[in-house]
Scaffold this motif. Sequence first.
Motif, short mmCIF file in Angstrom:
data_model
loop_
_atom_site.label_atom_id
_atom_site.label_comp_id
_atom_site.label_asym_id
_atom_site.label_seq_id
_atom_site.Cartn_x
_atom_site.Cartn_y
_atom_site.Cartn_z
N GLU A 156 0.63 -1.21 -0.17
CA GLU A 156 -0.39 -0.03 0.39
C GLU A 156 1.27 1.37 -0.07
OE1 GLU A 156 -3.11 -0.18 3.40
OE2 GLU A 156 -3.59 -2.11 2.65
N PHE A 157 2.08 1.55 0.17
CA PHE A 157 3.15 2.09 0.08
C PHE A 157 3.99 2.46 -0.56
CE2 PHE A 157 3.71 0.23 4.66
CZ PHE A 157 5.77 -0.15 4.98
N GLY A 158 3.66 0.96 -1.29
CA GLY A 158 4.69 0.80 -2.68
C GLY A 158 6.01 0.59 -2.49
N LEU A 159 6.38 -0.21 -1.30
CA LEU A 159 6.85 -1.47 -1.33
C LEU A 159 7.10 -3.08 -1.71
CD1 LEU A 159 8.54 -0.25 2.22
CD2 LEU A 159 9.87 0.08 -0.31
N SER A 160 7.55 -3.77 -2.29
CA SER A 160 7.05 -5.35 -2.61
C SER A 160 7.55 -5.68 -1.06
CB SER A 160 7.48 -5.79 -3.35
OG SER A 160 9.31 -5.89 -3.01
N LEU A 161 6.88 -7.04 -1.03
CA LEU A 161 7.60 -7.87 0.76
C LEU A 161 8.75 -8.08 0.59
CD1 LEU A 161 6.53 -9.19 2.48
CD2 LEU A 161 6.22 -11.38 1.02
N GLU A 162 9.13 -8.41 -0.80
CA GLU A 162 11.40 -8.52 -1.03
C GLU A 162 11.57 -6.90 -0.14
OE1 GLU A 162 9.02 -11.20 -2.95
OE2 GLU A 162 9.15 -9.48 -3.44
N GLN A 163 11.33 -5.70 -0.80
CA GLN A 163 11.81 -5.40 -0.40
C GLN A 163 11.48 -4.44 1.29
OE1 GLN A 163 10.23 -2.78 -3.77
NE2 GLN A 163 11.76 -2.11 -4.78
N PHE A 164 10.30 -4.76 1.26
CA PHE A 164 10.66 -4.54 2.79
C PHE A 164 11.40 -5.19 4.00
CE2 PHE A 164 6.66 -4.50 5.96
CZ PHE A 164 6.91 -3.39 6.94
N VAL A 165 11.03 -6.86 3.73
CA VAL A 165 11.74 -7.56 4.41
C VAL A 165 13.39 -6.66 4.21
CG1 VAL A 165 12.76 -10.06 4.50
CG2 VAL A 165 9.95 -9.37 4.52
N GLU A 166 13.47 -6.83 3.21
CA GLU A 166 14.84 -7.40 3.30
C GLU A 166 15.35 -5.20 4.31
OE1 GLU A 166 18.92 -4.13 2.36
OE2 GLU A 166 17.00 -3.78 1.40
N LEU A 167 14.62 -3.88 4.39
CA LEU A 167 14.49 -3.50 5.03
C LEU A 167 14.47 -3.64 6.64
CD1 LEU A 167 12.48 0.36 4.20
CD2 LEU A 167 12.61 -0.90 6.72
N GLY A 168 13.31 -3.50 6.62
CA GLY A 168 13.40 -4.15 8.38
C GLY A 168 14.34 -5.29 9.28
N LEU A 169 14.66 -6.06 7.68
CA LEU A 169 15.97 -7.25 8.68
C LEU A 169 17.66 -6.25 9.15
CD1 LEU A 169 16.62 -10.10 9.48
CD2 LEU A 169 17.37 -10.32 6.90
N ARG A 170 17.74 -5.55 7.20
CA ARG A 170 18.73 -4.42 8.14
C ARG A 170 18.40 -3.25 8.92
NH1 ARG A 170 18.03 -1.87 3.31
NH2 ARG A 170 16.85 0.62 4.19
N ALA A 171 17.31 -3.12 9.27
CA ALA A 171 16.58 -1.92 10.02
C ALA A 171 17.22 -2.71 11.65
CB ALA A 171 15.82 -1.75 10.49
#
Length: 181
Positions: A156-171
């Motif tokens: 809903e805010f423009g991230l694929s699941l893969e992108q979101f998981v990568e962002l969350g893991l990095r954070a």
Amino acid sequence: MEREKIRELLKSKLNENLYKHSLAVESVMREIAKLFNEDEEKFGIAGLVHDIDLDTTKDKPHLHSIVGSEYLKSLGFDEDIVLAVKKHNPIHGLKRETLLEKALYAADPLTGLITACALVKGKKLENVDEEFVLKRFKEKRFAEGANREQIESCKEFGLSLEQFVELGLRAMKGINKDLGL
């Protein structure tokens, strides 16, 4: 209210695991804010305080986030943070309209999924990669409390699941010592 005072307040209101969960959500929210050139402090604070009432409402899920948002409002938190906290609990069915609201809704269960992945990988985030999280995401019985539909709302805010998981893991890897992972 400044971050250190908020952290002290949370330590008095939450058990250790919920406190660490709040730190994890804060870290993911800050990464989302950076990505979208939003107010990193505001997004971080929303993530930090989102479950401020969970220890007191754990047996009354229909009150969770309502009690917390009212409490935050009484403390003078910005209205957009108060609304994001109120809307992050899916039980209420409240429509999320802003990036802050949508991000908090999705980030909350993602951190639980990533934490569960770390727990089965030697209790270390460094042992977890995006592929492992995505594999476990598909296993509905793994970390059942991590609502997959909520996590996938990242779209809903423009991230694929893969992108979101990568962002969350990095954070979360960025604060692994605070999380004890």
